[in-house]
Scaffold this motif. Structure first.
Motif, mmCIF file in Angstrom:
data_model
loop_
_atom_site.group_PDB
_atom_site.id
_atom_site.type_symbol
_atom_site.label_atom_id
_atom_site.label_comp_id
_atom_site.label_asym_id
_atom_site.label_seq_id
_atom_site.Cartn_x
_atom_site.Cartn_y
_atom_site.Cartn_z
ATOM 1 N N ALA A 160 0.839 -1.203 0.000
ATOM 2 C CA ALA A 160 0.000 0.000 0.000
ATOM 3 C C ALA A 160 0.871 1.249 0.000
ATOM 4 C CB ALA A 160 -0.926 -0.002 1.210
ATOM 5 N N HIS A 161 1.920 1.245 0.800
ATOM 6 C CA HIS A 161 2.834 2.395 0.868
ATOM 7 C C HIS A 161 3.466 2.651 -0.505
ATOM 8 C CE1 HIS A 161 5.772 5.181 2.534
ATOM 9 N NE2 HIS A 161 6.703 4.516 1.874
ATOM 10 N N GLU A 162 3.936 1.589 -1.170
ATOM 11 C CA GLU A 162 4.568 1.739 -2.475
ATOM 12 C C GLU A 162 3.571 2.212 -3.527
ATOM 13 O OE1 GLU A 162 6.820 -1.625 -3.767
ATOM 14 O OE2 GLU A 162 7.666 -1.991 -1.789
ATOM 15 N N LEU A 163 2.366 1.639 -3.518
ATOM 16 C CA LEU A 163 1.358 2.017 -4.508
ATOM 17 C C LEU A 163 0.910 3.468 -4.337
ATOM 18 C CD1 LEU A 163 -0.734 -1.269 -4.526
ATOM 19 C CD2 LEU A 163 0.382 -0.262 -6.533
ATOM 20 N N LEU A 164 0.728 3.893 -3.110
ATOM 21 C CA LEU A 164 0.341 5.285 -2.864
ATOM 22 C C LEU A 164 1.416 6.240 -3.378
ATOM 23 C CD1 LEU A 164 -1.141 4.859 0.721
ATOM 24 C CD2 LEU A 164 -2.420 5.619 -1.301
ATOM 25 N N LYS A 222 -6.948 6.413 -9.730
ATOM 26 C CA LYS A 222 -5.631 5.946 -9.291
ATOM 27 C C LYS A 222 -5.737 5.034 -8.074
ATOM 28 C CE LYS A 222 -3.642 10.106 -9.305
ATOM 29 N NZ LYS A 222 -2.583 11.142 -9.199
ATOM 30 N N ILE A 223 -6.590 5.371 -7.111
ATOM 31 C CA ILE A 223 -6.712 4.495 -5.941
ATOM 32 C C ILE A 223 -7.412 3.195 -6.329
ATOM 33 C CG2 ILE A 223 -8.947 5.295 -5.020
ATOM 34 C CD1 ILE A 223 -5.766 4.550 -2.964
ATOM 35 N N GLY A 224 -8.332 3.268 -7.318
ATOM 36 C CA GLY A 224 -8.980 2.062 -7.815
ATOM 37 C C GLY A 224 -7.988 1.146 -8.510
ATOM 38 N N LEU A 225 -7.076 1.733 -9.299
ATOM 39 C CA LEU A 225 -6.040 0.937 -9.953
ATOM 40 C C LEU A 225 -5.095 0.342 -8.921
ATOM 41 C CD1 LEU A 225 -4.581 -0.111 -12.428
ATOM 42 C CD2 LEU A 225 -3.415 2.106 -12.626
ATOM 43 N N ALA A 226 -4.755 1.112 -7.889
ATOM 44 C CA ALA A 226 -3.884 0.597 -6.826
ATOM 45 C C ALA A 226 -4.528 -0.619 -6.156
ATOM 46 C CB ALA A 226 -3.616 1.694 -5.796
ATOM 47 N N ALA A 227 -5.832 -0.550 -5.891
ATOM 48 C CA ALA A 227 -6.536 -1.673 -5.271
ATOM 49 C C ALA A 227 -6.543 -2.891 -6.194
ATOM 50 C CB ALA A 227 -7.966 -1.262 -4.917
ATOM 51 N N ALA A 228 -6.666 -2.651 -7.505
ATOM 52 C CA ALA A 228 -6.691 -3.751 -8.470
ATOM 53 C C ALA A 228 -5.320 -4.416 -8.617
ATOM 54 C CB ALA A 228 -7.168 -3.235 -9.823
ATOM 55 N N LEU A 229 -4.245 -3.665 -8.329
ATOM 56 C CA LEU A 229 -2.886 -4.194 -8.464
ATOM 57 C C LEU A 229 -2.353 -4.806 -7.175
ATOM 58 C CD1 LEU A 229 -1.231 -1.289 -10.501
ATOM 59 C CD2 LEU A 229 -1.653 -3.613 -11.328
ATOM 60 N N LEU A 230 -3.024 -4.556 -6.084
ATOM 61 C CA LEU A 230 -2.496 -4.877 -4.758
ATOM 62 C C LEU A 230 -2.096 -6.344 -4.605
ATOM 63 C CD1 LEU A 230 -2.027 -3.432 -2.015
ATOM 64 C CD2 LEU A 230 -4.289 -4.240 -1.327
ATOM 65 N N HIS A 231 -2.855 -7.265 -5.181
ATOM 66 C CA HIS A 231 -2.569 -8.696 -5.026
ATOM 67 C C HIS A 231 -1.704 -9.249 -6.152
ATOM 68 C CE1 HIS A 231 -6.049 -8.387 -7.629
ATOM 69 N NE2 HIS A 231 -5.922 -9.639 -7.986
ATOM 70 N N ASN A 232 -1.138 -8.345 -6.978
ATOM 71 C CA ASN A 232 -0.218 -8.710 -8.053
ATOM 72 C C ASN A 232 -0.869 -9.686 -9.042
ATOM 73 O OD1 ASN A 232 2.188 -8.746 -9.505
ATOM 74 N ND2 ASN A 232 3.032 -10.447 -8.331
ATOM 75 N N PRO A 233 -1.933 -9.237 -9.734
ATOM 76 C CA PRO A 233 -2.623 -10.125 -10.675
ATOM 77 C C PRO A 233 -1.781 -10.378 -11.923
ATOM 78 C CG PRO A 233 -3.454 -7.895 -10.893
ATOM 79 C CD PRO A 233 -2.519 -7.879 -9.723
ATOM 80 N N SER A 234 -2.124 -11.432 -12.651
ATOM 81 C CA SER A 234 -1.426 -11.692 -13.908
ATOM 82 C C SER A 234 -2.119 -11.003 -15.069
ATOM 83 C CB SER A 234 -1.328 -13.203 -14.178
ATOM 84 O OG SER A 234 -2.603 -13.780 -14.353
ATOM 85 N N VAL A 235 -3.437 -10.742 -14.927
ATOM 86 C CA VAL A 235 -4.187 -10.044 -15.975
ATOM 87 C C VAL A 235 -5.006 -8.927 -15.336
ATOM 88 C CG1 VAL A 235 -5.774 -10.271 -17.918
ATOM 89 C CG2 VAL A 235 -4.414 -12.249 -17.202
ATOM 90 N N LEU A 236 -4.887 -7.738 -15.904
ATOM 91 C CA LEU A 236 -5.586 -6.565 -15.377
ATOM 92 C C LEU A 236 -6.602 -6.079 -16.407
ATOM 93 C CD1 LEU A 236 -5.615 -4.460 -13.031
ATOM 94 C CD2 LEU A 236 -3.922 -3.178 -14.331
ATOM 95 N N PHE A 237 -7.866 -5.942 -15.978
ATOM 96 C CA PHE A 237 -8.938 -5.483 -16.858
ATOM 97 C C PHE A 237 -9.384 -4.087 -16.436
ATOM 98 C CE2 PHE A 237 -9.191 -10.091 -17.009
ATOM 99 C CZ PHE A 237 -9.402 -10.354 -18.359
ATOM 100 N N LEU A 238 -9.433 -3.176 -17.406
ATOM 101 C CA LEU A 238 -9.790 -1.791 -17.131
ATOM 102 C C LEU A 238 -10.844 -1.340 -18.132
ATOM 103 C CD1 LEU A 238 -6.093 -0.528 -17.058
ATOM 104 C CD2 LEU A 238 -7.396 -1.278 -15.090
#
Length: 257
Positions: free
Chosen positions: A116-120, A143-159
């Motif tokens: 969370a610290h790094e993403l912020l 940006k905070i929505g994208l940070a939440a979507a990346l938090l668990h390190n997914p392999s595929v990101l849908f936007l």
């Protein structure tokens, strides 16, 4: 070619209206892929079905070779989603939102706090980390929505329309984060109807029109030596300029009262 996303005959109907009419979507692993089409083409419905948010009336969808509907838990662990019309827990601060999302994902507390610290920081939200999300601007919410979507390190990101209503500074931040994500070998799939943006960011493009995929492949192949906007208009049958026929009154200064 290894596919991060593959659908076969994906179909969705709302009453008499067919929203998605047998979509065969392919996205190579590690690509920055754009799903483009005019409003009403079926982009959002397609992404909703591929990410398990909406059950299709027919067809199949796979993420990293796993069936979205037969293996829902494994699939959801592999994907991050930033949907259109994102709804957030607005009475939490940005930092609290990320910590909450991380714990929901089962990530150890220490890891969540570090990520969370790094993403912020990367999202340029350090100064707003302890501010309530309800007070965030549109760009900050994306940006905070994208940070939440990346938090668990997914392999595929849908936007879904991630740059809609976002100021140029925030849009640049989002684009840089997404580029870093794909450079690591992960996959981004985002929908848009802004051709210039897709042309600048993507290396793979799928074009939708009327609920169908009408073209897909590497960006250079799809645009065929022209701009993506020109190729898009050719593929979806954009209206020819009729010179404003039927609008002869437009701009006329009527003096009679």
């Amino acid at each position: 070619m290894t596919h991060a996303v593959r659908t076969e005959g994906l179909f969705k109907r709302y009453g008499p209206q067919v929203a998605v009419a047998g979509v065969n979507l392919v996205v190579p692993a590690g690509s920055f892929a754009g799903l483009v089409g005019p409003n009403g083409a079926g982009k959002t419905t397609t992404l909703s079905m591929v990410t398990g948010l909406l059950r299709p009336d027919g067809g199949q969808a796979e993420i990293d070779g796993l069936s979205v509907w037969r293996d829902p838990v494994q699939v959801k662990a592999r994907i991050g989603v930033l949907p259109e019309g994102l709804r957030l827990f607005e009475r939490l601060s940005g930092r609290e939102l990320l910590l909450y999302c991380g714990r929901l994902r089962g990530i150890p507390k220490a890891d969540v706090e570090g990520r969370a610290h790094e993403l912020l920081h990367v999202m340029d939200l350090d100064g707003a980390a302890d501010k309530l999300v309800v007070d965030y601007s549109t760009g900050m919410r994306k940006k905070i929505g994208l940070a939440a979507a990346l938090l668990h390190n997914p392999s595929v990101l849908f936007l879904d329309e991630p740059f809609e209503g976002v100021d140029p500074v925030s849009a640049n931040t989002l684009a840089e984060v997404l580029r870093r994500f794909t450079e690591s070998g992960s996959t981004v799939v985002f929908s848009s109807h802004v051709m210039d943006l897709v042309e600048r960011l993507c290396d793979w493009v799928s074009v939708m029109s009327g609920g169908h995929i009408v073209a897909q492949g590497p960006l250079e192949e799809v645009r065929g030596g022209s701009s993506l906007n020109e190729a898009f208009l050719r593929l979806v049958g954009g209206r020819r300029d009729d010179g404003g026929a039927g609008l002869s009154w437009l701009g006329a200064q009527t003096r009679e009262r």
